[in-house]
Design a protein around this motif. Structure first.
Motif, short mmCIF file in Angstrom:
data_model
loop_
_atom_site.label_atom_id
_atom_site.label_comp_id
_atom_site.label_asym_id
_atom_site.label_seq_id
_atom_site.Cartn_x
_atom_site.Cartn_y
_atom_site.Cartn_z
N ARG A 137 0.82 -1.41 -0.08
CA ARG A 137 0.16 0.16 0.20
C ARG A 137 1.55 1.03 0.55
N TRP A 138 2.04 0.97 0.21
CA TRP A 138 3.29 2.55 0.89
C TRP A 138 4.36 1.97 -0.44
N ASN A 139 4.20 0.93 -0.49
CA ASN A 139 5.66 1.18 -1.21
C ASN A 139 5.17 -0.07 -2.33
N PRO A 140 5.05 0.28 -3.69
CA PRO A 140 4.94 -0.73 -4.52
C PRO A 140 6.41 -1.88 -5.17
N ASN A 141 7.48 -1.60 -4.65
CA ASN A 141 9.06 -2.03 -4.39
C ASN A 141 8.65 -3.57 -3.39
N ILE A 142 8.96 -4.44 -3.52
CA ILE A 142 8.32 -5.05 -2.18
C ILE A 142 9.20 -6.59 -2.66
N ALA A 143 10.16 -7.43 -1.34
CA ALA A 143 10.90 -8.41 -2.30
C ALA A 143 10.56 -9.51 -1.01
N ILE A 144 9.91 -10.59 -0.97
CA ILE A 144 9.51 -11.40 0.67
C ILE A 144 10.89 -12.20 0.46
N VAL A 145 11.68 -11.90 1.95
CA VAL A 145 13.06 -13.25 1.93
C VAL A 145 12.21 -13.38 3.31
N PRO A 146 12.26 -14.75 4.09
CA PRO A 146 12.26 -15.57 4.61
C PRO A 146 13.59 -15.83 5.24
N THR A 147 12.79 -15.53 6.98
CA THR A 147 13.64 -15.24 8.07
C THR A 147 14.37 -16.67 7.90
N ALA A 148 15.88 -16.63 7.94
CA ALA A 148 16.80 -17.79 7.43
C ALA A 148 17.06 -18.51 9.76
N VAL A 149 17.44 -19.75 9.65
CA VAL A 149 18.29 -20.45 10.16
C VAL A 149 19.49 -20.84 9.53
N ASP A 150 20.22 -20.93 10.80
CA ASP A 150 21.61 -21.32 10.22
C ASP A 150 21.41 -23.13 10.77
N THR A 151 21.36 -23.71 9.90
CA THR A 151 21.12 -25.02 9.98
C THR A 151 22.97 -26.31 9.96
N ARG A 152 23.73 -24.98 10.26
CA ARG A 152 25.01 -26.16 11.18
C ARG A 152 25.29 -25.67 11.89
N ARG A 153 24.20 -24.43 12.70
CA ARG A 153 24.19 -24.36 14.28
C ARG A 153 22.92 -24.88 15.24
N PHE A 154 21.61 -23.99 14.30
CA PHE A 154 20.91 -25.44 14.93
C PHE A 154 20.12 -26.72 14.45
#
Length: 337
Positions: A137-154
């Protein structure tokens, strides 16, 4: 190299740690030189109202050296606002800017700062599709990037015979237990050897769950992984509210990274993660929660299978190795390169 100045809310702010800081080495290898400017005094005000004005002035003053330095970079990455719920010094940072969003911050009072921040930026990086739909609604320039998990640590730990229902998060999330607290009490009564593990910043106060059945572990960066690895089932209850629909399901993702099966309210991104494969069960009502937890505590082979599938989903979709290239692409696009 694309040089990026990232302004974050502080050393232990989850959004700073997991949405920005953990990607610094991977982004460096991809051609993005990221320097973090963490808020020395944090971005959230003290509890005392009398102390807040002085805290606000000191917080903004501490930001000034970083703002000056940002003009030696190619762009600015804002991890939320610099001062909670207000637009303050953000326009003084190096443009172009990108805003990172992992919560429904427009719902805060006053919520007018969210549209202003979005309009200041060349683009907005959102943690899920619900956030993206609103920020468009306020900015048409959007990127969807999920929060990542460090799979070497978790990582998964060897199986254990202990029965531990686990939850990890800030104490503000205790409100999600209230409507279904009787479900946990019923399951703990059904399994006398089981316990409810709470990993948080302060102990919980429950009405229906006996204190002796609760294992409280004060959260710290040093124990956050081992506390999850020792869980038999990881839980993420939510209410079906606009704020909850903006959640990025991070605690659920960390459980899965450690090979722990999950039970979660299928709201917002939680539903998307559950739909990715047989990693756990959705539950809304008290009966749903009792049935789901009972099944996973009783059927240990099924629970382990869910845990293996959950781990694979994280590796393929939510690991830092997968997410860092998506971040690089978004930053490069918003930088105009």
């Amino acid at each position: 190299m694309l040089k990026v100045a990232a302004f974050t809310g502080g050393e232990n702010v989850p959004g700073a740690r997991f949405r920005i800081r953990q990607h610094i080495p991977a982004l460096q290898a991809l051609g993005v030189d990221l320097t973090e400017f963490a808020a020395p005094l944090g971005m959230y005000p003290p509890r005392s109202r009398l102390a807040r004005p002085l805290w606000g002035v000191a917080t903004l003053a501490a930001r000034l050296p970083g703002i000056v330095r940002s003009h030696g970079f190619d762009m600015t990455w804002l991890q939320r606002e610099m001062l909670s719920k207000y637009v303050t010094l953000e326009p003084l940072t190096r443009a172009p800017r990108v805003l990172d969003v992992d919560d429904a911050i427009w719902l805060y009072r006053p919520g007018r700062f969210a549209p202003k921040l979005a309009r200041l930026c060349a683009g907005v990086i959102c943690g899920n599709s619900y956030l993206a739909e609103n920020f468009e609604r306020w900015n048409p320039n959007i990127a969807i990037v999920p929060t990542a998990v460090d799979t070497r640590r978790f990582t998964p730990a060897p199986p254990s015979d202990e029965l531990v229902i686990g939850w990890s998060g800030t104490s503000g999330g205790y409100e999600y237990f209230r409507p279904i607290e009787t479900a946990f009490a019923a399951v703990l009564q059904r399994f006398p050897e089981a316990r409810l593990r709470i990993v948080s910043d302060r102990p919980p106060t429950f009405t229906h769950i006996p204190p002796e059945r609760i294992e409280y572990i004060p959260w710290s960066p040093d124990n956050e992984v081992t506390a999850i690895q020792g869980m038999s089932v990881g839980i993420m209850p939510l209410l079906d509210t606009p704020w909850a629909r903006g959640k990025c399901s991070f605690k659920m993702l960390t459980y899965m990274a450690c090979g722990v099966p999950v039970v979660a309210t299928p709201v917002g991104m939680n539903a998307d993660v559950l739909a990715a494969g047989d990693c756990g069960l959705g539950a809304r009502s008290v009966d749903d929660w009792v049935d789901a937890l009972t099944m996973l505590l009783r059927e240990r082979s099924l629970a382990r299978a869910y845990g293996r599938t959950g781990r694979q989903i994280i590796v393929e979709r939510y690991s830092s190795e997968v997410v860092a290239p998506a971040l690089k692409q978004a930053l490069t696009r918003f930088a105009g390169r």
